[in-house]
Write an enzyme that holds these catalytic residues in place. Sequence first.
Site, PDB file in Angstrom:
ATOM      1  N   ASP A 160     -25.867  53.277 -16.551  1.00 13.84           N
ATOM      2  CA  ASP A 160     -25.204  52.209 -17.304  1.00 13.84           C
ATOM      3  C   ASP A 160     -25.338  52.336 -18.819  1.00 13.84           C
ATOM      4  O   ASP A 160     -25.008  51.412 -19.555  1.00 13.84           O
ATOM      5  CB  ASP A 160     -25.725  50.844 -16.857  1.00 13.84           C
ATOM      6  CG  ASP A 160     -27.229  50.698 -17.060  1.00 13.84           C
ATOM      7  OD1 ASP A 160     -27.885  51.708 -17.393  1.00 13.84           O
ATOM      8  OD2 ASP A 160     -27.748  49.582 -16.875  1.00 13.84           O
ATOM      9  N   CYS A 254     -41.469  49.490 -13.022  1.00 19.77           N
ATOM     10  CA  CYS A 254     -42.492  50.226 -13.781  1.00 19.77           C
ATOM     11  C   CYS A 254     -42.614  51.712 -13.455  1.00 19.77           C
ATOM     12  O   CYS A 254     -43.584  52.347 -13.878  1.00 19.77           O
ATOM     13  CB  CYS A 254     -43.864  49.581 -13.606  1.00 19.77           C
ATOM     14  SG  CYS A 254     -43.942  47.867 -14.172  1.00 19.77           S
ATOM     15  N   ASP A 256     -40.930  53.906 -14.854  1.00 19.16           N
ATOM     16  CA  ASP A 256     -40.819  54.521 -16.175  1.00 19.16           C
ATOM     17  C   ASP A 256     -42.143  54.466 -16.931  1.00 19.16           C
ATOM     18  O   ASP A 256     -42.522  55.424 -17.616  1.00 19.16           O
ATOM     19  CB  ASP A 256     -39.702  53.850 -16.980  1.00 19.16           C
ATOM     20  CG  ASP A 256     -39.799  52.327 -16.963  1.00 19.16           C
ATOM     21  OD1 ASP A 256     -40.684  51.773 -16.271  1.00 19.16           O
ATOM     22  OD2 ASP A 256     -38.976  51.674 -17.628  1.00 19.16           O
ATOM     23  N   SER A 287     -34.612  43.815 -16.911  1.00 19.10           N
ATOM     24  CA  SER A 287     -35.293  43.449 -18.154  1.00 19.10           C
ATOM     25  C   SER A 287     -34.849  42.089 -18.665  1.00 19.10           C
ATOM     26  O   SER A 287     -35.529  41.481 -19.500  1.00 19.10           O
ATOM     27  CB  SER A 287     -35.049  44.516 -19.223  1.00 19.10           C
ATOM     28  OG  SER A 287     -33.668  44.635 -19.502  1.00 19.10           O
ATOM     29  N   ARG A 296     -44.417  43.694 -16.486  1.00 20.74           N
ATOM     30  CA  ARG A 296     -44.661  45.004 -17.091  1.00 20.74           C
ATOM     31  C   ARG A 296     -46.097  45.102 -17.622  1.00 20.74           C
ATOM     32  O   ARG A 296     -46.729  46.162 -17.543  1.00 20.74           O
ATOM     33  CB  ARG A 296     -43.661  45.254 -18.218  1.00 20.74           C
ATOM     34  CG  ARG A 296     -42.193  45.128 -17.823  1.00 20.74           C
ATOM     35  CD  ARG A 296     -41.682  46.362 -17.158  1.00 20.74           C
ATOM     36  NE  ARG A 296     -41.283  47.362 -18.136  1.00 20.74           N
ATOM     37  CZ  ARG A 296     -40.739  48.537 -17.821  1.00 20.74           C
ATOM     38  NH1 ARG A 296     -40.550  48.851 -16.547  1.00 20.74           N
ATOM     39  NH2 ARG A 296     -40.404  49.399 -18.750  1.00 20.74           N
TER      40      ARG A 296
END
Length: 328
Positions: A160, A254, A256, A287, A296
């Site tokens: 995206d 998470c 990433d 997010s 996070r």
Amino acid sequence: MRDRRTVMQRLRLGAKSTIGSVKIKLLLCSCIAFTVFALVGRAADSMRWSRPTDPLDSYPLSRRGYNIVINTWKRNDLLKRSVSHYASCSGLDSIHIVWSEPDPPSESLIKFLHHALHSNSRDDKKVELKFDINQEDSLNNRFKEIKDLKTDAVFSIDDDIIFPCSSVEFAFNVWRSAPDTMVGFVPRMHWIDQSVQKGNTVSYVYVGWWSVWWTGTYSMVLSKASFFHKKYFSLYTNEMPASIREFTTKYRNCEDIAMSFLVANATGSPPIWVKGKIFEIGSTGISSMGGHTEKRSQCVNRFAMEYGRMPLVSTSMKAVDSRSSWFW
């Protein structure tokens, strides 16, 4: 005598006026010369008159291109746009699509993507397109090892967001200068949470873009738009504590951050943030949901506990392509 004094005063005033006029003219000429020089420099760059200082031929074959790994989920329209766009990037070697949907990709989708790749690739370059099919729906799928990658660099990207090829290629060049670290466009930071310190126990809080913008400091670049070495796929799947992968699967978040922890733990170095234009082509993701920062932060603390320390390294360095920026 009075006439002589008057004449001398007039001469002095005339000399001052002339000197002031000359100074103003010199200042104007300097400004004009600087502007012309800047415009000519930009024109030369846009017309590709400048010779690259770091040609591809100076690198081994494994460093002359990169692989794009696209993470997607039931957004075929966005996937089509992403593949069509990145197919035109000159350094592209292959595109791998991480497919975790219950149904396999349709023949029409496969046919469309291959046609888009062939139609948009530069100089009839043969770019490989593959679907990496997964039976389980897990965020960890995006970091599964890919055995047949011919080049070392992986550009991990979500379906995206889109970056201009010039930004991708600049980030790739930055990565080649530090191939063991992560190089990305989306920086994030962790801070010590002063409000919950108890004895030797340290707690951390995850902070987003506004903290990075305000302080200029970051300790992570998110894998939704980053370069890293393909070896980290194997380390993530086979060497990283299994409890971290289980955590990301359970809470669907998470992965990433987990990759940032893995690379920082392996290198002891901070990532590199690259300035680039970001075009978001999809709807908002997790997010934008409530409690995102708290979740996070929980991940950061859990992963630090798994490693027995905080491996993330903060930095204030930012890579900027001076050829396309007025201010560095």
